[in-house]
Structures are given as C-alpha cells and as structure tokens.
Design an enzyme around this catalytic site. Sequence first.
Site, PDB file in Angstrom:
ATOM      1  N   CYS A 283      12.904  47.512   7.831  1.00 55.51           N
ATOM      2  CA  CYS A 283      12.625  48.638   7.729  1.00 55.51           C
ATOM      3  C   CYS A 283      11.298  49.100   7.289  1.00 55.51           C
ATOM      4  O   CYS A 283      10.930  50.326   7.322  1.00 55.51           O
ATOM      5  CB  CYS A 283      13.768  48.922   6.487  1.00 55.51           C
ATOM      6  SG  CYS A 283      12.877  48.258   5.010  1.00 55.51           S
ATOM      7  N   GLU A 385      15.366  55.515  14.941  1.00 58.54           N
ATOM      8  CA  GLU A 385      15.263  54.225  14.458  1.00 58.54           C
ATOM      9  C   GLU A 385      15.181  53.266  15.570  1.00 58.54           C
ATOM     10  O   GLU A 385      16.416  53.326  16.173  1.00 58.54           O
ATOM     11  CB  GLU A 385      15.692  53.748  13.014  1.00 58.54           C
ATOM     12  CG  GLU A 385      14.854  52.256  12.717  1.00 58.54           C
ATOM     13  CD  GLU A 385      15.751  51.885  11.480  1.00 58.54           C
ATOM     14  OE1 GLU A 385      16.884  52.090  11.566  1.00 58.54           O
ATOM     15  OE2 GLU A 385      15.214  51.259  10.834  1.00 58.54           O
TER      16      GLU A 385
HETATM   17  P1  NAD Z   1      24.151  48.157   8.897  1.00 62.39           P
HETATM   18  O1  NAD Z   1      24.253  49.527   8.197  1.00 62.39           O
HETATM   19  O2  NAD Z   1      24.841  48.138  10.218  1.00 62.39           O
HETATM   20  O3  NAD Z   1      24.865  47.259   7.988  1.00 62.39           O
HETATM   21  C1  NAD Z   1      24.513  47.127   6.422  1.00 62.39           C
HETATM   22  C2  NAD Z   1      25.827  46.863   5.422  1.00 62.39           C
HETATM   23  O4  NAD Z   1      26.795  47.680   5.801  1.00 62.39           O
HETATM   24  C3  NAD Z   1      26.580  45.468   6.134  1.00 62.39           C
HETATM   25  O5  NAD Z   1      26.680  44.578   4.963  1.00 62.39           O
HETATM   26  C4  NAD Z   1      27.478  45.772   6.696  1.00 62.39           C
HETATM   27  O6  NAD Z   1      28.583  44.776   6.743  1.00 62.39           O
HETATM   28  C5  NAD Z   1      27.927  47.041   6.263  1.00 62.39           C
HETATM   29  N1  NAD Z   1      28.525  48.048   7.310  1.00 62.39           N
HETATM   30  C6  NAD Z   1      28.271  48.186   8.504  1.00 62.39           C
HETATM   31  N2  NAD Z   1      29.107  48.973   9.149  1.00 62.39           N
HETATM   32  C7  NAD Z   1      29.766  49.651   8.231  1.00 62.39           C
HETATM   33  C8  NAD Z   1      31.112  50.690   8.044  1.00 62.39           C
HETATM   34  N3  NAD Z   1      31.271  51.311   9.501  1.00 62.39           N
HETATM   35  N4  NAD Z   1      31.361  51.042   6.947  1.00 62.39           N
HETATM   36  C9  NAD Z   1      31.065  50.238   5.855  1.00 62.39           C
HETATM   37  N5  NAD Z   1      30.149  49.262   5.861  1.00 62.39           N
HETATM   38  C10 NAD Z   1      29.553  48.936   6.903  1.00 62.39           C
HETATM   39  O7  NAD Z   1      22.708  47.763   8.972  1.00 62.39           O
HETATM   40  P2  NAD Z   1      22.218  46.406   9.524  1.00 62.39           P
HETATM   41  O8  NAD Z   1      22.127  46.367  10.882  1.00 62.39           O
HETATM   42  O9  NAD Z   1      22.463  45.093   8.978  1.00 62.39           O
HETATM   43  O10 NAD Z   1      20.623  46.362   8.984  1.00 62.39           O
HETATM   44  C11 NAD Z   1      19.676  46.843   9.602  1.00 62.39           C
HETATM   45  C12 NAD Z   1      19.296  48.350   9.061  1.00 62.39           C
HETATM   46  O11 NAD Z   1      19.021  48.286   7.816  1.00 62.39           O
HETATM   47  C13 NAD Z   1      18.272  49.019   9.659  1.00 62.39           C
HETATM   48  O12 NAD Z   1      18.470  50.304   9.956  1.00 62.39           O
HETATM   49  C14 NAD Z   1      17.125  49.011   8.564  1.00 62.39           C
HETATM   50  O13 NAD Z   1      16.071  49.995   8.693  1.00 62.39           O
HETATM   51  C15 NAD Z   1      17.835  49.257   7.305  1.00 62.39           C
HETATM   52  N6  NAD Z   1      17.384  48.604   6.289  1.00 62.39           N
HETATM   53  C16 NAD Z   1      16.615  49.419   5.199  1.00 62.39           C
HETATM   54  C17 NAD Z   1      16.122  48.807   4.372  1.00 62.39           C
HETATM   55  C18 NAD Z   1      15.473  49.792   2.988  1.00 62.39           C
HETATM   56  O14 NAD Z   1      15.180  49.334   2.236  1.00 62.39           O
HETATM   57  N7  NAD Z   1      15.608  50.941   3.322  1.00 62.39           N
HETATM   58  C19 NAD Z   1      15.621  47.554   4.167  1.00 62.39           C
HETATM   59  C20 NAD Z   1      16.408  46.691   5.212  1.00 62.39           C
HETATM   60  C21 NAD Z   1      16.937  47.223   6.143  1.00 62.39           C
END
Ligand code: NAD
Length: 500
Positions: A283, A385
């Site tokens: 991120c 992104e």
């Molecule tokens: P994601 O949003 O797909 O998943 C994150 C969490 O949400 C997981 O535990 C997943 O099981 C859950 N989830 C997924 N879909 C869902 C839904 N429809 N309803 C409820 N929960 C759901 O993210 P990812 O692909 O695992 O991670 C990458 C993303 O995270 C990127 O956008 C990255 O920029 C972001 N990120 C942000 C930070 C920050 O601090 N700002 C840090 C790391 C990653």
Amino acid sequence: MADVQYGHFVAGQAVAGTSGRFGDIFNPSLGEVQAQVAMATAAELDHAVQAAQTAQPAWAALNPQRRARVMFKFKSLLEDNMDEMAKLLSEQHGKVIADSKGDIQRGLEVIEFACGIPHLLKGEYTEGAGPGIDIYSMRQPLGVVAGITPFNFPAMIPMWMFGVAIACGNTFVLKPSEKDPGVPIRLGELFMEAGAPEGVLNVVNGDKEAVDAILVHPDIKAVSFVGSSAIAQYVYATGTASGKRVQAMGGAKNHGIVLPDADMDQTVQDIIGAAYGSAGERCMALSVAVCVGDKTADALIERLLPEIDALRVGIATDPEAHYGPVITAAHREKISGYIQMSVDEGAKLIVDGRGFSLQGYEDGFFIGPSLLDNVTPEMQSYKDEIFGPVLQIMRTQTVEQAMNLASNHQYGNGVAIFTRNGQAAREFAQRVNVGMVGINVPIPVPVAYHSFGGWKRSAFGDVNQHGPEGIRFYTKVKTVTQRWPAGVVTDQSFVIPTMQ
Ligand code: NAD
C-alpha cells in the site's frame, strides 16, 4: 483436498472448520494449490468472540507490567522462529524471504512498542483543580475487539493491531486474509506459547461471511480493518452503524515527486526498490513518479532502464530474486489489464512486463516490471490502484503542479519528494494533501512508536494504526474528579460548577 488444511485458533486450541466451505491457498511461485482454509460461519465467529469475552476481564485486571511480560516473551519467540515463519510467509504470499523477514520485523517492532504499555497507559493528573479537588484520567480497554487484515502483510498488519490492542487489556479476534492465513495462525500459537491466557488472541479464518458477522456482533466493541478502499468504506459504514469504533485503511496511489535538483543516482535506487519491491503489492509502493520538467523525466527514465533490465524476478525462496510472483493468476490478469488500459488511454509503454515467464516455473504467477511514460491525470489507469510491478511516469512543468497531482488524487496514503532544496521540501510537506510524507525517503512508513495512516480514500475513520494513535483507538478515557471530606460542609449549588 490438499494435505494441509487450516481451521481456526480459538481459546488456545486449533479448531477445525465446520462450514464445509473452503478456500484454496496457492503457492504463487509454483501456481499450485498447496493448502485449503476453512471459511467460518457466523456461529464459529461467535464461538471465538465468546472465548475472547470470557478471557477479557482477567486479562484487563492483570497489571500492565505483567501483560508487557507476555509481549517481551512473544517478541523473543518471533525472533527465534523468524526463519521458519519467513519461509511460510514467502511460500503463501510470494514475496522474497528477505522481504518476508521485513514483514515480520515491522510487526515485531510494534510488539516492542507494546512492551512499553505500563508507561503508555498512564493517565493525567491535576492536583488542586478546585478547592480540595483533584482530577485524574485513566485509559481503560474497550473489551473484545477485532482485526480484519489483507493478504499483502500477513505478519505486520495483524501485529499493528493485536499488539497494541492486547497490551491495552483488550482481547482480540483476528480475521486474516483467506489467501495466506498460515502466518497469522502461527502468530496465535506463538502468542499462547508466550504465556497469554487462552482466549486472549483468537484467529478465525473466512471471507465476507465472517467479516459481516464481526461487523454486527454486539460484543465486539471496535474493528480495525486494512484492505482495499471499497471494502474499507463498507466496513467503516457497517461497523459504525452498529455502534462500533472503526478504523479502516484502504488502497493507495503513492506519488514520488522528482525535482530537477534531486540526487538522481540515489533517487533512481529509491524508486526502483519502492516501485517494484514485493511486486508492487504494497500500500506504500511508489507507483507514480512525477518529474518536474522534461529534462528531469528524460534523465530519470534513462537511468531507470538499465536498473529495470537488471531486476531479477524469481521464486520467493530464491535469495537472488528482487521480487517474486503476485498473489494469484487473477491478480496478474488485473495488472496486465491495467497495462493495456494505460496504452489504450495514450500512455507510452517503455517496458512491458506482460508475457514474462520464469523458466522451470511456467505456472507461477509472475509478471515482469513495466514502465509507462506520458501518463496523465484523466487516465483511469492513473486514478486506480494497480497493485503490481508497474511504474507510471508523469511530467509537469512546476513543483506546484506536481504537488497538486498528489493532493487531488482520490487516494492519500503516502507521497515522497526527491530534492536537495530544504525549503521546497518543507513547504511541500506542510501543504500536500496526503497522510504520510517522505523527504528523500521513498516509502515513508512511520516507525512503530509513531502512527500509520493515510488520508482521503486511503483511510476511513479518524484514528491511525499503532503508536500513540493505536493506544487511543483501543482505549477509552475515564476522568475522575475527586474531593475528600474535609469536615467543612459546602453550600448546595444549582449552578454548573466553574472555576470562577
Ligand atoms: P481486500 O480488500 O480484498 O481484503 C481485505 C480483507 O477484507 C480480507 O480479510 C478479506 O477477507 C476481506 N474481504 C474481502 N472482500 C470482502 C467483502 N466483499 N466483504 C467483506 N470483507 C471482505 O484487500 P487485499 O487484496 O487482501 O489487500 C490489498 C489491498 O489492501 C490494497 O488495496 C492495498 O492498498 C490495501 N492495503 C492498505 C494498507 C493501508 O494501510 N492503507 C495496507 C496494506 C494493504
């Protein structure tokens, strides 16, 4: 069914999943399913919350120094198990071993911060606020709290959350990413081994069903989320609507602004690592380089090209590799789609990483580094992104225009400026509309005793992760105004007390 099946970790025990629903965990270097993970039902989530609820009063009653001792022990267990955990992390995530160690180490540093909890929880005291009146405040834990984490930092981000929350006297339910749950489960086991009573840290695996159960569970008082912005916004809206305290960090598009007076040799090194490290799945990845002046852009590109050429993409356990595969085949397709979109929108593709294949690992989810020039603010591929090894170059004529790009973007996680001009850097840091700023620092992730958080669509909620903000998030303040009888009866009063 794969040989390895992950269930949950509740009340200090491994618990098999009962839903009958499973997700695949890949080894992204091989492109093969290596394990399965059980997806929890609302009832299974509730079981973990009950375990946490049962453990909470005694854990909170333990004096903070004794809670800190568990943190100290946990820290040394993390150190002892670093190699084994880094290997597991690399095999499930795809990042190279050295980077997996960095992931664990950054989490460990939050645990080190949490070791100072006796000092961090001290309240404030005013002697003699009124006649015979003293006032003091205390920070008390919230109760049971939950964390929902993304795939890209399976060690660091869970520890951002539970390290601080548990040290404050809360008990915790962690719902890690279903894509790489091996390390989060291991963290739960090691935390028990460190002497935590059962139920203090529980790990429940799952997907939307488990997340939704967390968001409406009446006994969960706060939710910390990190993931993509659409889900972060949903988690924030749903969690707060059911009365919870919520912090929800989202996606990012981090700009690196290159001024004509930058130390170009160093800037190139910084940008290469920050753009392509971990295959851009950070991120805080630097995904846009904004060059002030065409000469700056041309000089940067000229120096980037041999460095990109020298990048070694390899399997996660290859010690020579700079970065490994991305998390899934679907994610690789998404990245490729954005490269094509950039081209269709009029950007100039200088290096094309699509079609990269690693000999002997043709099924792995690899993608080579890509470089695009002449990217403009209207392009969708710029607004979104990409989360892959893709660096977009933009050109502006002034520093002001460059700053405005970062300030006006929908995301506001991190930004970096590369310059030798202290005054320009200082003014930039003050004015830019972004949460974390690097001055000649490409990935400005604050250390554990400061707090992490972006602005705009990179974070929903007001309180950041770890550091002093983390302590505030996981505690509530109680303020006591006291007067001890002095044998003199004061008159009754129907007026609000003031210090007149
Ligand atoms: P994601 O949003 O797909 O998943 C994150 C969490 O949400 C997981 O535990 C997943 O099981 C859950 N989830 C997924 N879909 C869902 C839904 N429809 N309803 C409820 N929960 C759901 O993210 P990812 O692909 O695992 O991670 C990458 C993303 O995270 C990127 O956008 C990255 O920029 C972001 N990120 C942000 C930070 C920050 O601090 N700002 C840090 C790391 C990653």
